[in-house]
Design a protein around this motif. Structure first.
Motif, short mmCIF file in Angstrom:
data_model
loop_
_atom_site.label_atom_id
_atom_site.label_comp_id
_atom_site.label_asym_id
_atom_site.label_seq_id
_atom_site.Cartn_x
_atom_site.Cartn_y
_atom_site.Cartn_z
N ASN A 1 -7.99 -11.49 9.60
CA ASN A 1 -8.93 -10.77 8.64
C ASN A 1 -8.42 -9.11 9.09
OD1 ASN A 1 -10.40 -12.71 7.67
ND2 ASN A 1 -12.08 -12.37 9.06
N LEU A 2 -7.83 -8.78 10.25
CA LEU A 2 -7.49 -7.43 10.73
C LEU A 2 -6.46 -7.35 9.95
CD1 LEU A 2 -7.61 -4.88 11.96
CD2 LEU A 2 -6.49 -6.05 14.08
N TYR A 3 -5.13 -8.19 9.98
CA TYR A 3 -4.27 -8.10 9.12
C TYR A 3 -4.15 -8.09 7.80
CZ TYR A 3 0.20 -9.93 7.03
OH TYR A 3 1.40 -10.12 6.26
N GLU A 4 -5.22 -8.86 7.08
CA GLU A 4 -5.45 -8.94 5.66
C GLU A 4 -6.00 -7.36 5.34
OE1 GLU A 4 -4.71 -10.77 3.19
OE2 GLU A 4 -4.26 -12.82 4.10
N GLY A 5 -6.86 -6.88 6.22
CA GLY A 5 -7.35 -5.51 5.91
C GLY A 5 -6.37 -4.28 5.94
N THR A 6 -5.35 -4.56 7.14
CA THR A 6 -4.58 -3.53 7.25
C THR A 6 -3.63 -3.44 5.94
OG1 THR A 6 -4.50 -3.79 9.63
CG2 THR A 6 -2.38 -2.98 8.71
N GLN A 7 -3.15 -4.75 5.37
CA GLN A 7 -2.31 -4.85 4.46
C GLN A 7 -2.88 -4.06 2.98
OE1 GLN A 7 1.21 -7.03 4.11
NE2 GLN A 7 0.60 -5.69 5.94
N ARG A 8 -4.11 -4.52 2.95
CA ARG A 8 -5.09 -4.10 1.71
C ARG A 8 -5.01 -2.50 1.86
NH1 ARG A 8 -7.04 -5.73 -2.37
NH2 ARG A 8 -7.20 -7.94 -1.59
N SER A 9 -5.28 -1.83 3.17
CA SER A 9 -5.24 -0.32 3.31
C SER A 9 -4.03 0.34 3.02
CB SER A 9 -5.71 -0.12 4.84
OG SER A 9 -5.70 1.15 4.91
N LEU A 10 -3.03 -0.29 3.42
CA LEU A 10 -1.55 0.44 3.20
C LEU A 10 -1.17 0.20 1.54
CD1 LEU A 10 0.58 -1.80 5.96
CD2 LEU A 10 0.09 0.81 5.78
N ALA A 11 -1.67 -0.84 1.05
CA ALA A 11 -1.35 -1.04 -0.38
C ALA A 11 -2.26 -0.17 -1.16
CB ALA A 11 -1.85 -2.38 -1.04
N THR A 12 -3.28 0.39 -0.88
CA THR A 12 -4.16 1.45 -1.34
C THR A 12 -3.63 2.85 -0.98
OG1 THR A 12 -6.31 0.19 -1.21
CG2 THR A 12 -6.40 2.54 -1.32
N GLY A 13 -3.10 3.07 0.12
CA GLY A 13 -2.59 4.40 0.24
C GLY A 13 -1.18 4.63 -0.43
N TYR A 14 -0.40 3.40 -0.55
CA TYR A 14 0.52 3.38 -1.68
C TYR A 14 0.36 3.76 -2.92
CZ TYR A 14 3.25 1.79 2.58
OH TYR A 14 3.66 1.49 4.07
#
Length: 190
Positions: free
Chosen positions: A47-60
């Motif tokens: 879940n941490l990995y999925e959240g990190t990926q979503r957070s990165l995508a949002t920033g980009y």
């Protein structure tokens, strides 16, 4: 004395093996508990990995939208698909260099290159970007939509509503590992 039989009860008989059974049951219960804690840790990491990926995508996606807001005359230039798991753009002119005199078209091309490099992790140190990213940019009379697709950790049903990254073979069987993030906004042309 036993009240039923009237005989005296003899004390002194020893039970054999009862302590060992109790210890084995305690060890079994402890092992099941430890396995449960390990499973929770693994779920937490996923879940941490999925959240990190979503957070990165949002920033980009937000970064790209802000770059588009800063160069609204070139909205048509920004409409493209980037990535697909690998770099597809050339570096072009570095418009941030001292003395660089870029046209708005060169700035848009450089913006797309830099965003693509960022989502692929080329500009990050020890963090990385998204896994197998694809960026789809659309513009409908100033209504801009940025969709970023990437590879998730666990299989789910493929997200509906958009086709960004579908059928590229990057996201598992039936795109079951595909995750998407879509941000829409209005950018008025000058």
């Amino acid at each position: 004395m036993n009240y039923r039989t009237g005989r005296a009860i003899k004390f002194g008989y020893k039970q054999k093996g009862a302590g060992l059974i109790e210890v084995l049951i305690a060890v079994l219960i402890t092992a099941v508990g430890i396995l449960g804690v390990a499973a929770m840790q693994m779920a937490g990491k996923r879940n941490l990995y999925e959240g990190t990926q979503r957070s990165l995508a949002t920033g980009y996606a937000r970064d790209l939208i802000e770059r588009m807001r800063g160069n609204p005359d070139q909205l048509a230039t920004y409409v493209t698909t980037l990535g697909g798991g690998s770099s597809t753009r050339s570096a072009g002119t570095d418009c941030s260099a001292d003395g660089a005199n870029c046209t708005t078209a060169q700035l848009a091309a450089r913006d797309l290159y830099e965003i693509e490099q960022a989502v692929l992790g080329a500009q990050e140190s020890n963090v990385g970007g998204l896994v197998s990213p694809t960026i789809c940019i659309a513009n409908n009379s100033g209504n801009v939509t940025v969709t970023i697709a990437w590879r998730g950790a666990a299989e789910t049903s493929s997200p509906g509503g958009n086709t960004c990254g579908e059928g590229l073979g990057l996201y598992g069987t039936d795109d079951a590992l595909r995750r998407t993030l879509t941000i829409s906004t209005f950018i008025g042309e000058l």
